[in-house]
Design a protein around this motif. Structure first.
Motif, short mmCIF file in Angstrom:
data_model
loop_
_atom_site.label_atom_id
_atom_site.label_comp_id
_atom_site.label_asym_id
_atom_site.label_seq_id
_atom_site.Cartn_x
_atom_site.Cartn_y
_atom_site.Cartn_z
N GLY A 148 0.49 -0.98 0.04
CA GLY A 148 0.12 -0.15 -0.51
C GLY A 148 1.07 0.68 0.39
N ILE A 149 1.95 1.42 -0.25
CA ILE A 149 2.98 2.57 -0.86
C ILE A 149 3.19 2.65 -2.44
N GLU A 150 3.43 3.97 -2.28
CA GLU A 150 3.64 4.09 -3.62
C GLU A 150 4.90 4.04 -3.82
N LEU A 151 6.13 4.88 -5.44
CA LEU A 151 6.77 4.05 -5.53
C LEU A 151 7.84 5.29 -5.99
N PRO A 152 8.62 5.56 -5.77
CA PRO A 152 9.23 7.03 -5.96
C PRO A 152 9.66 7.31 -7.50
N ASP A 153 9.99 8.19 -7.71
CA ASP A 153 9.77 8.26 -8.76
C ASP A 153 10.81 7.79 -10.28
N THR A 154 12.31 7.29 -9.66
CA THR A 154 13.06 6.76 -9.32
C THR A 154 13.76 5.11 -8.82
N PRO A 155 14.39 4.54 -9.49
CA PRO A 155 14.22 3.16 -8.34
C PRO A 155 15.72 3.13 -7.32
N THR A 156 15.98 3.29 -6.26
CA THR A 156 16.94 3.16 -5.06
C THR A 156 16.86 1.13 -5.53
N TYR A 157 18.69 2.00 -4.90
CA TYR A 157 18.98 0.40 -4.75
C TYR A 157 19.91 0.10 -3.47
N PHE A 158 20.82 -1.65 -3.06
CA PHE A 158 21.04 -1.40 -2.29
C PHE A 158 22.67 -2.91 -3.16
N HIS A 159 23.26 -3.13 -2.25
CA HIS A 159 24.47 -3.60 -2.06
C HIS A 159 24.32 -5.14 -1.75
N LYS A 160 24.27 -6.33 -2.83
CA LYS A 160 25.31 -8.30 -1.96
C LYS A 160 26.91 -8.34 -1.74
N PRO A 161 27.24 -8.44 -0.73
CA PRO A 161 28.67 -8.80 -1.46
C PRO A 161 28.53 -10.08 -2.48
N THR A 162 29.78 -10.02 -2.87
CA THR A 162 30.26 -11.43 -3.53
C THR A 162 29.91 -12.60 -2.65
#
Length: 281
Positions: free
Chosen positions: A62-76
């Protein structure tokens, strides 16, 4: 569509191609798929994941997406493979599956347009972006332990080239039961957009992986469960859940918690609590 896998063959990591029910090495050696010890199909320098992308997942909370994507990092160090064991550390309870499509970079990419991005993609594979939500209270911003703990990034079974990502089904199964059912068409931002967006400021190298988001109904799994993610045209990634051999150390760092933040995220409801630790009663 050609499919390439990496397996352990006579003690060495070897790239093989799929030929029916067999895998064929460059020197002609053959092994049955069911007998192969799989490795991640690529060796990335980094794994980057988008937070939210599928409309069903957004609507679920029940939320709204931002105008652009956001990200996170998974270490190898989180990398895992088809048929690999996913470790839920002893003392943790809230390990969730997230079936996804993984984009694999084929050429060094920097400052490219979405229209050009397809030329820099080697192919695609299946991913399961597991989340250890016991650490969400302390790592909600970075997602480092939530999404980056050891074994929580299985990829495979193979890298498929010449795959068109449009209109493809994505399903996750737990012990044979469908628990996620979505399509790539419900993604707000497609594969080419994601690659171009990241490559504006972060150089992407051959083998790098971008995870493109999961549909609704990510839920906790338990030791003994078998989790499979199937993407149309890419195959089925299979893993099983085990308990880690040692508990989370109690003499250093934040400990696993079970707040409303953790529960609402792991169980898929009450999203208004995300990022908020309510007062203790």
């Amino acid at each position: 569509m050609p499919e390439y896998r990496r397996i352990l063959l006579d003690g060495a990591a070897v790239q093989v191609t799929v030929d029916g029910e067999e895998l064929v090495a460059g020197d002609g050696r053959r092994v049955k798929i069911q007998d192969a010890q799989h490795l991640p199909p690529v060796v990335p320098s980094k794994v980057i994941a988008v937070h939210l992308n599928h409309r069903s997942r957004v609507d679920e909370f029940g939320i709204e997406l931002p105008d652009t994507p956001t990200y996170f990092h998974k270490p190898t160090s989180a990398l895992n493979s088809h048929q690999g064991a996913i470790v839920r550390p002893e003392g943790c309870k809230w390990l969730n599956y997230e079936g996804e499509v993984a984009i694999v970079i084929g050429r060094t990419a920097r400052n490219i347009s979405p229209a050009e991005a397809g030329e820099y993609i080697a192919g695609y594979t299946v991913a399961n972006d597991y989340g250890l939500h016991d650490f969400r209270d302390t790592d909600a911003g970075s997602m480092l332990r939530v999404k980056g703990s050891d074994t929580l990034c299985p990829l495979g079974p193979g890298l498929v080239t010449d795959w068109d990502f449009r209109g493809k089904s994505l399903r996750t199964y737990v012990n044979g039961k469908v628990v996620q059912d979505g399509t790539t068409d419900e993604m707000q931002w497609d594969m080419h957009y994601l690659v171009a967006d990241i490559a504006r400021t972060i150089t992407l190298y051959p083998g790098d992986v971008l995870l493109s988001g999961t549909p609704a109904n990510s839920r906790p799994v338990q030791p003994g469960d078998v989790v499979e993610v199937e993407v149309e045209g890419l195959g089925r990634l299979t893993n099983h859940i085990v308990t880690g051999p040692t508990p989370i150390r109690g003499d250093v760092g934040a400990q696993p918690t079970e707040s409303e933040e953790v529960l609402s995220t792991a169980l898929g409801g009450d999203w208004e609590f995300r990022g908020i630790r309510p007062p203790k009663r």
